[in-house]
Motif scaffolding. Structure first.
Motif, PDB file in Angstrom:
ATOM      1  N   THR A   1       9.398   1.816  -3.931  1.00 29.59           N
ATOM      2  CA  THR A   1       9.157   0.385  -3.720  1.00 29.59           C
ATOM      3  C   THR A   1      10.267  -0.452  -4.354  1.00 29.59           C
TER       4      THR A   1
ATOM      5  N   SER B   1       6.843   8.476   1.370  1.00 29.97           N
ATOM      6  CA  SER B   1       6.103   9.692   1.699  1.00 29.97           C
ATOM      7  C   SER B   1       4.605   9.452   1.863  1.00 29.97           C
ATOM      8  N   GLY B   2       4.139   8.261   1.485  1.00 24.90           N
ATOM      9  CA  GLY B   2       2.710   7.976   1.540  1.00 24.90           C
ATOM     10  C   GLY B   2       1.953   8.500   0.334  1.00 24.90           C
ATOM     11  N   ASN B   3       2.690   9.084  -0.597  1.00 26.97           N
ATOM     12  CA  ASN B   3       2.104   9.670  -1.802  1.00 26.97           C
ATOM     13  C   ASN B   3       1.728   8.560  -2.779  1.00 26.97           C
ATOM     14  N   ILE B   4       0.777   8.836  -3.678  1.00 21.33           N
ATOM     15  CA  ILE B   4       0.314   7.827  -4.633  1.00 21.33           C
ATOM     16  C   ILE B   4       0.957   7.975  -6.007  1.00 21.33           C
TER      17      ILE B   4
ATOM     18  N   ASN C   1       6.903   8.008  -5.368  1.00 21.41           N
ATOM     19  CA  ASN C   1       6.763   7.087  -4.248  1.00 21.41           C
ATOM     20  C   ASN C   1       6.702   5.642  -4.726  1.00 21.41           C
TER      21      ASN C   1
ATOM     22  N   ARG D   1      -7.356  12.261  -0.426  1.00 24.04           N
ATOM     23  CA  ARG D   1      -5.917  12.319  -0.110  1.00 24.04           C
ATOM     24  C   ARG D   1      -5.149  11.692  -1.258  1.00 24.04           C
TER      25      ARG D   1
ATOM     26  N   ASP E   1       0.856  -1.188   0.000  1.00 24.56           N
ATOM     27  CA  ASP E   1       0.000   0.000   0.000  1.00 24.56           C
ATOM     28  C   ASP E   1       0.894   1.240   0.000  1.00 24.56           C
ATOM     29  N   LEU E   2       0.824   2.005  -1.066  1.00 18.74           N
ATOM     30  CA  LEU E   2       1.697   3.184  -1.188  1.00 18.74           C
ATOM     31  C   LEU E   2       1.536   4.167  -0.044  1.00 18.74           C
ATOM     32  N   ARG E   3       0.373   4.182   0.570  1.00 20.39           N
ATOM     33  CA  ARG E   3       0.147   5.128   1.669  1.00 20.39           C
ATOM     34  C   ARG E   3       0.981   4.770   2.899  1.00 20.39           C
ATOM     35  N   ASN E   4       1.535   3.557   2.916  1.00 18.76           N
ATOM     36  CA  ASN E   4       2.378   3.120   4.038  1.00 18.76           C
ATOM     37  C   ASN E   4       3.851   3.005   3.638  1.00 18.76           C
ATOM     38  N   ILE E   5       4.198   3.556   2.486  1.00 18.61           N
ATOM     39  CA  ILE E   5       5.568   3.472   1.972  1.00 18.61           C
ATOM     40  C   ILE E   5       6.099   4.891   1.763  1.00 18.61           C
TER      41      ILE E   5
END
Length: 193
Positions: free
Chosen positions: A47, A36-39, A43, A100, A30-34
């Protein structure tokens, strides 16, 4: 009524979170937990998957361009401008993710290229030049955004000044934390963790 419809369609197209979709499809988390948390693509790159980041970059820029091109084809230039601005808004504040979203640099550039390719390429050139000289992605994005209304004016595309100014203001708002880090000298450089 037609203009409102194209603004809504542009927003919905822009709000498709391609980074999230690609990351999930490839099992990247989940990008929101990686990071900057940006989509967005930057970001996704955190990964470790360059192909996923490139796909996100192309799809995020493509959704802005698609909104513009579809609206222009079916409803004319005014609808195209509204759809492009709305697509950018959708990327930054997607309804599907609780409003967001990303910072929208790729969507901004794709939208500008579709609205008036010399303007879009000018903004891309500013980003590339700033990135080559300063090696700071956020600063490059801020400079490209800041100069886009000026470029629109210089190219005689006065109709594109409001939408380029709107997107530039949102880019500055979305980069608030980056601006703070730029001011205190802690913003990371391209290629460094």
């Amino acid at each position: 009524m037609t203009l409102i419809l194209w603004a809504v369609l542009g927003y919905l197209l822009g709000s498709v979170p391609f980074g999230m979709i690609i990351a999930r499809l490839l099992g990247l988390g989940d990008l929101r937990n990686i990071g900057s948390g940006n989509i967005g693509a930057t970001n996704v790159l955190r990964t470790g998957s360059r192909p996923a980041a490139l796909a996100t970059l192309l799809l995020d820029s493509g959704k802005g361009a698609a909104a513009v091109l579809l609206a222009r084809y079916f409803a004319g230039d005014t609808a195209a401008i509204l759809a492009g601005g709305a697509a950018y808004l959708g990327h930054c504040f997607p309804v599907w993710l609780g409003f967001r979203g990303g910072k929208g640099v790729a969507t901004f550039l794709g939208t500008l290229i579709a609205l008036h390719w010399p303007l879009g390429l000018g903004a891309c050139a500013i980003w590339l030049l700033a990135a080559a000289l300063g090696r700071i992605s956020s600063l490059s994005a801020l400079l490209a955004a800041a100069f886009s209304p000026i470029l629109a004016w210089a190219m005689g595309r006065f109709d594109l000044i409001p939408v380029s100014l709107f997107m530039a203001v949102l880019i500055f708002i979305r980069h608030r934390t980056n601006i703070s880090r730029l001011l205190d000298g802690s913003e990371p450089r391209i290629g460094r963790k």
